[in-house]
Design a protein around this motif. Structure first.
Motif, short mmCIF file in Angstrom:
data_model
loop_
_atom_site.label_atom_id
_atom_site.label_comp_id
_atom_site.label_asym_id
_atom_site.label_seq_id
_atom_site.Cartn_x
_atom_site.Cartn_y
_atom_site.Cartn_z
N LEU A 1 -20.66 18.71 -6.57
CA LEU A 1 -19.77 19.86 -6.42
C LEU A 1 -19.46 20.46 -7.78
N ASP A 2 -19.04 21.69 -7.79
CA ASP A 2 -18.62 22.36 -9.02
C ASP A 2 -17.29 21.74 -9.45
N SER A 3 -17.33 20.87 -10.43
CA SER A 3 -16.14 20.14 -10.85
C SER A 3 -15.09 21.03 -11.52
N SER A 4 -15.48 22.22 -11.95
CA SER A 4 -14.52 23.08 -12.65
C SER A 4 -13.43 23.61 -11.72
N ILE A 5 -13.67 23.59 -10.42
CA ILE A 5 -12.64 24.10 -9.50
C ILE A 5 -12.02 23.00 -8.63
N ILE A 6 -12.49 21.76 -8.79
CA ILE A 6 -11.96 20.65 -7.98
C ILE A 6 -10.71 20.08 -8.65
N LYS A 7 -9.65 20.01 -7.88
CA LYS A 7 -8.42 19.32 -8.32
C LYS A 7 -7.85 18.61 -7.11
N ILE A 8 -7.19 17.51 -7.36
CA ILE A 8 -6.61 16.69 -6.29
C ILE A 8 -5.12 16.50 -6.58
N LEU A 9 -4.32 16.70 -5.55
CA LEU A 9 -2.88 16.44 -5.63
C LEU A 9 -2.54 15.39 -4.59
N ALA A 10 -1.95 14.29 -5.04
CA ALA A 10 -1.49 13.24 -4.13
C ALA A 10 0.03 13.35 -4.02
N LEU A 11 0.50 13.55 -2.80
CA LEU A 11 1.94 13.63 -2.55
C LEU A 11 2.38 12.46 -1.68
N THR A 12 3.52 11.90 -2.01
CA THR A 12 4.09 10.85 -1.16
C THR A 12 4.75 11.50 0.05
N HIS A 13 5.08 10.66 1.01
CA HIS A 13 5.79 11.12 2.21
C HIS A 13 7.09 11.80 1.79
N MET B 1 0.83 -1.19 0.00
CA MET B 1 0.00 0.00 0.00
C MET B 1 0.87 1.25 0.00
N ASN B 2 0.46 2.23 -0.77
CA ASN B 2 1.15 3.52 -0.83
C ASN B 2 0.47 4.49 0.11
N THR B 3 1.25 5.33 0.76
CA THR B 3 0.70 6.34 1.65
C THR B 3 0.84 7.71 0.99
N TYR B 4 -0.25 8.47 1.01
CA TYR B 4 -0.27 9.79 0.39
C TYR B 4 -0.94 10.80 1.29
N VAL B 5 -0.58 12.04 1.09
CA VAL B 5 -1.40 13.15 1.57
C VAL B 5 -2.12 13.68 0.34
N LEU B 6 -3.43 13.75 0.43
CA LEU B 6 -4.24 14.30 -0.65
C LEU B 6 -4.57 15.74 -0.31
N LEU B 7 -4.25 16.64 -1.22
CA LEU B 7 -4.60 18.05 -1.07
C LEU B 7 -5.73 18.32 -2.05
N LEU B 8 -6.89 18.65 -1.52
CA LEU B 8 -8.06 18.90 -2.35
C LEU B 8 -8.19 20.39 -2.57
N ARG B 9 -8.29 20.77 -3.82
CA ARG B 9 -8.49 22.18 -4.20
C ARG B 9 -9.97 22.38 -4.52
N GLY B 10 -10.53 23.47 -4.00
CA GLY B 10 -11.88 23.85 -4.41
C GLY B 10 -13.01 23.36 -3.52
N ILE B 11 -12.70 22.85 -2.32
CA ILE B 11 -13.78 22.48 -1.41
C ILE B 11 -13.73 23.37 -0.17
N ASN B 12 -14.92 23.62 0.39
CA ASN B 12 -15.05 24.40 1.63
C ASN B 12 -14.35 25.75 1.55
N VAL B 13 -14.48 26.41 0.40
CA VAL B 13 -13.86 27.72 0.20
C VAL B 13 -14.96 28.76 -0.01
N GLY B 14 -15.00 29.74 0.85
CA GLY B 14 -15.96 30.83 0.70
C GLY B 14 -17.41 30.38 0.66
N GLY B 15 -17.72 29.33 1.40
CA GLY B 15 -19.09 28.84 1.47
C GLY B 15 -19.51 28.01 0.26
N LYS B 16 -18.58 27.74 -0.65
CA LYS B 16 -18.90 26.96 -1.85
C LYS B 16 -18.33 25.55 -1.71
N ASN B 17 -18.95 24.63 -2.46
CA ASN B 17 -18.48 23.25 -2.51
C ASN B 17 -18.27 22.67 -1.11
#
Length: 191
Positions: A70-82, A1-17
């Motif tokens: 959710l508004d998919s136009s602003i959602i992006k996901i970045l997976a970073l390894t340790h 199994m790989n371990t990642y930190v997922l950084l989600l862009r575009g959620i819980n920002v300014g009352g949107k998404n």
């Protein structure tokens, strides 16, 4: 199994998404992730997955907006390894993050955009803002006493900004600490 930190862009920002972290955790478990741990409400998640980083990012990015409407136009996901997150912190500019009472420091994580292109939208104000390019990240530092004069907000609305997600330095270092603890626990269990 790989371990990642997922950084989600575009959620819980300014009352949107709006996306409650408990629901995000359940959703990621349904997607096959294990040991899912969320950190604060701004879209930081540590997971383990059999998928590679790009495949996991794409899977979540494609299905998350459908699942939660959710508004998919602003959602992006970045997976970073340790190791990738450790490099972001280890390669920080000298003194960056060392004076939190004087400077607001942030890591601007890049999502599929070269650092050279991302740097073009920054116009730091001398004596207030400082930025430094890194591998997959831009380090941003603002003088708190002059923060209202900062130009960092000028990047919002630019095309390159759509491929960035920003985390304050405390959050960034806390995520590394969480990954370190998970790694130490895993090593302990294997012995």
């Amino acid at each position: 199994m790989n371990t990642y930190v997922l950084l989600l862009r575009g959620i819980n920002v300014g009352g949107k998404n709006k996306l409650p972290m408990a629901e995000l955790k359940t959703y990621l478990e349904e997607q096959g992730c294990t040991n899912v741990t969320t950190y604060i409400q701004s879209g930081n998640v540590i997971v383990q997955s059999a998928l590679g980083a790009k495949a996991l990012s794409q899977k979540v990015e494609d299905s998350l907006p459908k699942k939660f409407k959710l508004d998919s136009s602003i959602i992006k996901i970045l997976a970073l390894t340790h190791d990738q997150l450790k490099a972001v912190i280890g390669n920080k500019p000298t003194g960056f993050g060392d004076e939190p009472e004087k400077y607001r420091c942030e890591a601007v994580f890049l999502m599929g955009i070269p650092t050279s292109e991302a740097m073009t939208v920054f116009a730091p104000r001398e004596g207030v803002d400082q930025i430094w390019p890194g591998a997959g990240v831009i380090y941003s530092q603002r003088l708190i006493a002059q923060i209202t004069k900062s130009r960092i907000g000028k990047i919002v609305g630019t095309l390159p900004y759509q491929s960035m997600t920003i985390r304050n330095w405390n959050t960034t270092t806390k995520l590394l600490k969480m990954l370190d603890e998970m790694s130490a626990q895993k090593a302990k269990e294997q012995n």
